[in-house]
Scaffold this motif. Structure first.
Motif, PDB file in Angstrom:
ATOM      1  N   ALA A  78       4.155   0.237  -6.339  1.00 39.79           N
ATOM      2  CA  ALA A  78       4.033  -0.746  -5.249  1.00 39.79           C
ATOM      3  C   ALA A  78       4.753  -2.040  -5.629  1.00 39.79           C
ATOM      4  CB  ALA A  78       2.556  -1.007  -4.961  1.00 39.79           C
ATOM      5  N   CYS A  92       4.464  -0.298  -0.319  1.00 37.69           N
ATOM      6  CA  CYS A  92       3.015  -0.136  -0.168  1.00 37.69           C
ATOM      7  C   CYS A  92       2.325  -1.503  -0.189  1.00 37.69           C
ATOM      8  CB  CYS A  92       2.460   0.708  -1.324  1.00 37.69           C
ATOM      9  SG  CYS A  92       0.699   0.983  -1.182  1.00 37.69           S
ATOM     10  N   TYR A 150      -3.400   0.246 -11.496  1.00 37.64           N
ATOM     11  CA  TYR A 150      -2.530   0.892 -12.496  1.00 37.64           C
ATOM     12  C   TYR A 150      -1.098   1.068 -11.974  1.00 37.64           C
ATOM     13  CZ  TYR A 150      -3.537   4.573  -9.212  1.00 37.64           C
ATOM     14  OH  TYR A 150      -3.679   5.279  -8.044  1.00 37.64           O
ATOM     15  N   CYS A 151      -0.875   0.769 -10.692  1.00 40.42           N
ATOM     16  CA  CYS A 151       0.344   1.247 -10.031  1.00 40.42           C
ATOM     17  C   CYS A 151       1.517   0.264 -10.132  1.00 40.42           C
ATOM     18  CB  CYS A 151       0.072   1.511  -8.555  1.00 40.42           C
ATOM     19  SG  CYS A 151       1.532   2.143  -7.690  1.00 40.42           S
ATOM     20  N   ASN A 189      -0.985  -1.728  -0.759  1.00 42.86           N
ATOM     21  CA  ASN A 189      -2.196  -1.649  -1.572  1.00 42.86           C
ATOM     22  C   ASN A 189      -1.893  -2.150  -2.980  1.00 42.86           C
ATOM     23  OD1 ASN A 189      -4.274  -0.305   0.131  1.00 42.86           O
ATOM     24  ND2 ASN A 189      -2.588   1.134   0.340  1.00 42.86           N
ATOM     25  N   HIS A 190      -2.934  -2.355  -3.745  1.00 45.48           N
ATOM     26  CA  HIS A 190      -2.715  -2.881  -5.104  1.00 45.48           C
ATOM     27  C   HIS A 190      -3.564  -2.119  -6.098  1.00 45.48           C
ATOM     28  CE1 HIS A 190      -0.351  -5.993  -3.229  1.00 45.48           C
ATOM     29  NE2 HIS A 190      -1.340  -6.185  -2.356  1.00 45.48           N
ATOM     30  N   CYS A 191      -3.395  -0.773  -6.108  1.00 46.97           N
ATOM     31  CA  CYS A 191      -4.131  -0.011  -7.106  1.00 46.97           C
ATOM     32  C   CYS A 191      -3.745  -0.594  -8.462  1.00 46.97           C
ATOM     33  CB  CYS A 191      -3.794   1.474  -6.999  1.00 46.97           C
ATOM     34  SG  CYS A 191      -4.210   2.139  -5.364  1.00 46.97           S
ATOM     35  N   TRP A 237      -7.718   7.653   2.171  1.00 44.64           N
ATOM     36  CA  TRP A 237      -8.345   6.733   3.116  1.00 44.64           C
ATOM     37  C   TRP A 237      -7.536   6.574   4.414  1.00 44.64           C
ATOM     38  CZ3 TRP A 237      -6.793   5.081  -1.823  1.00 44.64           C
ATOM     39  CH2 TRP A 237      -5.584   4.377  -1.876  1.00 44.64           C
ATOM     40  N   GLU A 286      -2.622   9.301   0.806  1.00 48.44           N
ATOM     41  CA  GLU A 286      -3.810   8.632   0.302  1.00 48.44           C
ATOM     42  C   GLU A 286      -4.998   8.989   1.201  1.00 48.44           C
ATOM     43  OE1 GLU A 286      -1.921   6.891  -3.045  1.00 48.44           O
ATOM     44  OE2 GLU A 286      -3.921   7.568  -2.484  1.00 48.44           O
ATOM     45  N   ARG A 300      -9.149   1.587  -5.816  1.00 47.02           N
ATOM     46  CA  ARG A 300      -8.840   2.662  -4.867  1.00 47.02           C
ATOM     47  C   ARG A 300      -9.782   2.548  -3.675  1.00 47.02           C
ATOM     48  NH1 ARG A 300      -4.563   5.644  -4.875  1.00 47.02           N
ATOM     49  NH2 ARG A 300      -5.603   7.645  -4.517  1.00 47.02           N
ATOM     50  N   VAL A 312       6.471   6.224  -0.193  1.00 42.72           N
ATOM     51  CA  VAL A 312       5.665   5.704  -1.294  1.00 42.72           C
ATOM     52  C   VAL A 312       4.186   5.836  -0.913  1.00 42.72           C
ATOM     53  CG1 VAL A 312       4.975   3.605  -2.517  1.00 42.72           C
ATOM     54  CG2 VAL A 312       7.384   4.101  -2.158  1.00 42.72           C
ATOM     55  N   HIS A 313       3.878   5.477   0.313  1.00 46.20           N
ATOM     56  CA  HIS A 313       2.512   5.545   0.848  1.00 46.20           C
ATOM     57  C   HIS A 313       2.622   6.154   2.243  1.00 46.20           C
ATOM     58  CE1 HIS A 313      -1.420   3.260   1.975  1.00 46.20           C
ATOM     59  NE2 HIS A 313      -1.535   4.569   2.058  1.00 46.20           N
TER      60      HIS A 313
HETATM   61  S1  SF4 Z   1      -1.092   4.272  -5.987  1.00 51.65           S
HETATM   62 FE1  SF4 Z   1      -0.266   4.587  -3.955  1.00 51.65          FE
HETATM   63  S2  SF4 Z   1      -1.613   3.436  -2.603  1.00 51.65           S
HETATM   64 FE2  SF4 Z   1      -1.972   2.700  -4.665  1.00 51.65          FE
HETATM   65  S3  SF4 Z   1      -0.616   0.913  -4.858  1.00 51.65           S
HETATM   66 FE3  SF4 Z   1       0.488   2.705  -5.690  1.00 51.65          FE
HETATM   67  S4  SF4 Z   1       1.704   3.462  -3.992  1.00 51.65           S
HETATM   68 FE4  SF4 Z   1       0.116   2.122  -3.139  1.00 51.65          FE
END
Ligand code: SF4
Length: 436
Positions: A160, A150, A156-157, A152-154, A231, A229, A267, A194-195
């Motif tokens: 990724a 992924c 808490y995640c 993205n850089h949410c 978006w 996701e 997000r 994952v995404h």
């Molecule tokens: S929550 Fe989903 S979209 Fe966000 S960084 Fe993690 S894998 Fe990527």
């Protein structure tokens, strides 16, 4: 060799061990149901929460205790903590996620491309028809990995971080996996990643192109999507559901119903945009089931922000939802944030959200009482005088049980939904299954 495969965590991990099983079989090895029969055990680990990381270590220790000849460990926990993984009893090999697709070739000392369906020269082993894994992970539905990583850089995640940059499986590889699953008798293909919604961004394509191709090029009876996701989607995406083989179930992680918390989570959505997407989906897909994920107790979440989330969840009338108690994962931005919420408060907020989901789930289930729906029977857990107690899923993710005269595992039957059973939060529909 006798190989034992075990996994914890997401559908992607499940899809990966199913692929490993096919590759080991194609190379002439046997998949066994328990570690005590195994020359080699492969454990696909998870670290999405601290509990998942602990459970992963537990599975590795259990395989060693049961006498597996040697243990190969892979997956997100092993990728982020390779030394700790290598130090566990019986572990002879730690394979990071970026090397996981080649784990079987590496273990068998074969060319990495031996299992590459698009390879045209040299020794290549055909992907065999899918067979359900023996033991606990036996499933009728086939999880097919179409995407990994992924961009993205949410905040808490950890996933990724553990899985790396986003990358898509090319269409020919996905079609080969879908066909192998169908050749093995699968009635439902579940696409996972994952995404997932970012599939194709590295190929100048969009997920809709992949779905349209699978529906056109294969006769899969049911095609289901894993988590998407919000978006990544637009109203046009939902026109694909004119094909009735696409399961009417969308799992769209919300994580929070508070605009402020969503910003701190990084997000790429807002409560308004999310609500508009759900309205578009419901307008395009009759009776669509919409489920979600919400995090309870994200750092800095005030009482007011929590109330915003609870109100929003109630307004959205979800057909179900998972609530995760926020778990600080080392290496994530959120773990370094101030305002960490006490565990007791996080647990309380989790319970309140679960009650809200249980209520809306029941409301959604009640809509289908008296209706006749198609059910794919997934499991049976007893045989009694009345017949076989079967359990399965409709395309819109209703869990249904019924007594059938014969074992109907992996069959799709028309079932009249006659009653709601079970407690709120764990309720399902009882069906009446008249087989001709
Ligand atoms: S929550 Fe989903 S979209 Fe966000 S960084 Fe993690 S894998 Fe990527």
């Amino acid at each position: 060799m006798k190989i034992y495969l075990d996994t914890i965590g997401c559908r992607l991990n499940q899809a990966e061990i199913e692929t490993m099983a096919r590759q080991f079989r194609a190379a002439g090895h046997e998949i066994v149901a328990t570690a005590d029969q195994a020359d080699l055990a492969v454990i696909n680990t998870c670290t999405v929460t601290s509990q998942a990381a602990s459970d992963s270590r537990g599975k590795i220790r259990a395989a060693a205790r049961r006498g597996a000849g040697e243990i190969a460990v892979t997956g997100c926990w092993a990728t982020l903590e390779p030394q700790s993984a290598a130090a566990l009893p019986g572990v002879s090999r730690v394979v990071p996620n970026l090397r996981k697709d080649f784990l079987v070739a590496d273990v068998l000392d074969l060319q990495p491309s031996t299992f590459d369906p698009s390879r045209t020269s040299g020794r290549r082993l055909e992907p065999l028809p899918r067979e359900p894994l023996p033991g606990l992970h036996q499933r009728t539905r086939s999880f097919i990995k179409v995407q990994d990583g992924c961009d993205n850089h949410c905040t808490y995640c950890i996933t990724a971080i553990a899985r790396g940059a986003a990358r898509s499986q090319p269409i020919p590889d996905v079609l080969a996996d879908v066909r192998a699953a169908l050749a093995g008798g699968t009635k439902e293909v579940v696409l996972t990643g994952v995404h997932l919604g970012s599939w194709g961004q590295d190929l100048n394509l969009h997920l809709r192109d992949l779905l349209a191709t699978i529906l056109k090029e294969t006769d899969t009876p049911r095609l289901r999507l894993s988590s998407l996701e919000p978006w990544d989607l637009d109203a046009d995406f939902f026109t694909l559901w004119q094909d009735a083989r696409l399961c009417r179930h969308l799992h769209l992680p919300l994580q929070s119903g508070s605009a402020g918390v969503l910003r701190r989570m990084a997000r790429k959505t807002t409560p308004e945009a999310y609500a508009a997407l759900l309205a578009a989906a419901r307008a395009a897909i009759p009776d669509v089931a919409i489920t979600t994920d919400v995090i309870a107790g994200f750092p800095g979440e005030t009482e007011a922000e929590f109330t915003e989330t609870l109100d929003f969840v109630r307004q959205m009338n979800f057909s179900g939802g998972h609530v995760f108690t926020y778990s600080a994962r080392p290496g994530t931005a959120a773990a370094r944030m101030g305002g960490q919420i006490p565990h007791e408060v996080r647990k309380e907020r989790n319970a309140v959200l679960r009650a809200a989901f249980a209520e809306s789930e029941r409301t959604y289930q009640q809509k289908f009482l008296g209706k006749i729906m198609s059910v794919l029977w997934e499991s049976t857990d007893q045989l009694n005088d009345a017949g076989w107690q079967m359990e399965g899923l409709t395309d819109n993710y209703l869990r249904v049980t019924a007594v059938t005269p014969g074992a109907r595992w992996n069959q799709i039957d028309s079932v009249k939904l006659v009653a709601l059973a079970g407690e709120p939060g764990d309720s399902h529909l009882q069906g009446d299954c008249h087989l001709e």
